[in-house]
Every structure is written in C-alpha cells, then in structure tokens.
Scaffold this active site. Structure first.
Site, mmCIF file in Angstrom:
data_model
loop_
_atom_site.group_PDB
_atom_site.id
_atom_site.type_symbol
_atom_site.label_atom_id
_atom_site.label_comp_id
_atom_site.label_asym_id
_atom_site.label_seq_id
_atom_site.Cartn_x
_atom_site.Cartn_y
_atom_site.Cartn_z
ATOM 1 N N LEU A 129 0.848 -1.198 0.000
ATOM 2 C CA LEU A 129 0.000 0.000 0.000
ATOM 3 C C LEU A 129 0.879 1.243 0.000
ATOM 4 C CD1 LEU A 129 -2.862 1.138 0.166
ATOM 5 C CD2 LEU A 129 -2.722 0.936 2.650
ATOM 6 N N HIS A 130 0.829 1.992 -1.079
ATOM 7 C CA HIS A 130 1.617 3.222 -1.221
ATOM 8 C C HIS A 130 0.749 4.252 -1.926
ATOM 9 C CE1 HIS A 130 2.390 2.126 -5.470
ATOM 10 N NE2 HIS A 130 2.447 0.898 -4.993
ATOM 11 N N GLY A 131 1.271 5.423 -2.185
ATOM 12 C CA GLY A 131 0.487 6.531 -2.718
ATOM 13 C C GLY A 131 -0.342 6.207 -3.938
ATOM 14 N N ALA A 149 -3.096 3.820 -2.894
ATOM 15 C CA ALA A 149 -4.026 4.457 -1.964
ATOM 16 C C ALA A 149 -4.928 5.482 -2.659
ATOM 17 C CB ALA A 149 -3.265 5.132 -0.823
#
Length: 156
Positions: free
Chosen positions: A12-14, A17
């Site tokens: 889960l990263h930018g 997300a």
C-alpha cells in the site's frame, strides 16, 4: 467479496491508496503477506498509508484465507493486495473468491526479465502466473486504472 486483487511488491503506497482505491471503491483493504503481518513497523507504515474511510487489515496468507472464507466477508467490498505472485497463487488455491488479479509491481530479482516498467519476472514467477491464469477469470498487467489492460498471455 474480493473486488480486485493487486500484486504490488510495495503493498500500500500513494499510487495504490489514491488511484486504485478510487477506482475500486472498497469498504476494506486486506493486505496479505506473511512478512508484513508479522512486522510491527511494516504494519504501522501501512496504517499510515491507508486512505480515510476505508478499513485496513494486514494478515498472513493463512489468516487472510480464513478471513476471506468467512461468510461475512462476502458482504464486504474488499480490495486485496499481495506482495508476490506466489502469495496470490497460494491465496487463490485456499479461497474461491478471487476472480480478478492485477499485476502492478514485481521487483527486479536475479534471473528476472523486465516486461514492464515495474514488473520483472523470473522462471518461477512465469510458472506461478501460468497456474494463476488457469484459476482466475481475469489476469492483467496494469500500473494505474487509467491505463489499458495488458493481457499477461503474451509473456507466458
């Protein structure tokens, strides 16, 4: 119900997300990876990356399968994120609710061949993808939802 499973070595990263959560509109994000689930620092970082208004669970592969096999999970729109093709294949074999798989990030490793900007496959990955392809209805390569889907068959 698993709306989409994404394979992404960064979990889960930018980009996930914002763009993927926006496209999938899940009620919950389930991260299934043994290492992340047993590392408190990893769990803390994942919780910080979680978008507002979405529940987050970080589970081992076995615990994620148990959760997904619970009848109550069928009532929840879940965005499943795994770190590896092998994690995904294992989960698909343990459950019957994963039908769409997106490959977004597979890190470079020894013996690997870059097939996209962020996807590197070695022989083990290709074998796992062939088996995964036979078990799920939709297997695609795509970094962001706005890109066109690339059928994985051309790399197998």
């Amino acid at each position: 119900m698993v709306e989409l499973c994404r394979i992404d070595d960064r979990l889960l990263h930018g980009q996930v997300a914002v763009t993927w959560v926006g496209a999938v509109a899940p009620e919950a994000i389930l991260i299934a990876n043994d290492e992340a689930a047993t590392n408190e620092m990893s769990k803390l970082a994942l919780k910080m990356a979680k978008p507002a208004g979405v529940k987050l669970a970080v589970k081992t592969i076995a615990d994620a399968a148990t959760l997904l096999n619970n009848p109550n999970a069928k009532k929840i729109k879940i965005f499943l994120i795994t770190r590896t093709i092998q994690d995904t294949l294992e989960l698909v074999k343990m459950t019957d609710c994963i039908h769409r798989v997106n490959i977004g990030g597979v890190k470079n490793k020894e013996g690997g061949k870059m097939i996209a900007a962020t996807v590197c496959l070695n022989d083990e990955d290709i074998q796992a993808l062939k088996e995964l392809k036979s078990l799920v209805g939709d297997l695609e390569l795509r970094m962001v939802p706005s890109e066109s889907k690339t059928n994985i068959d051309r790399y197998l």
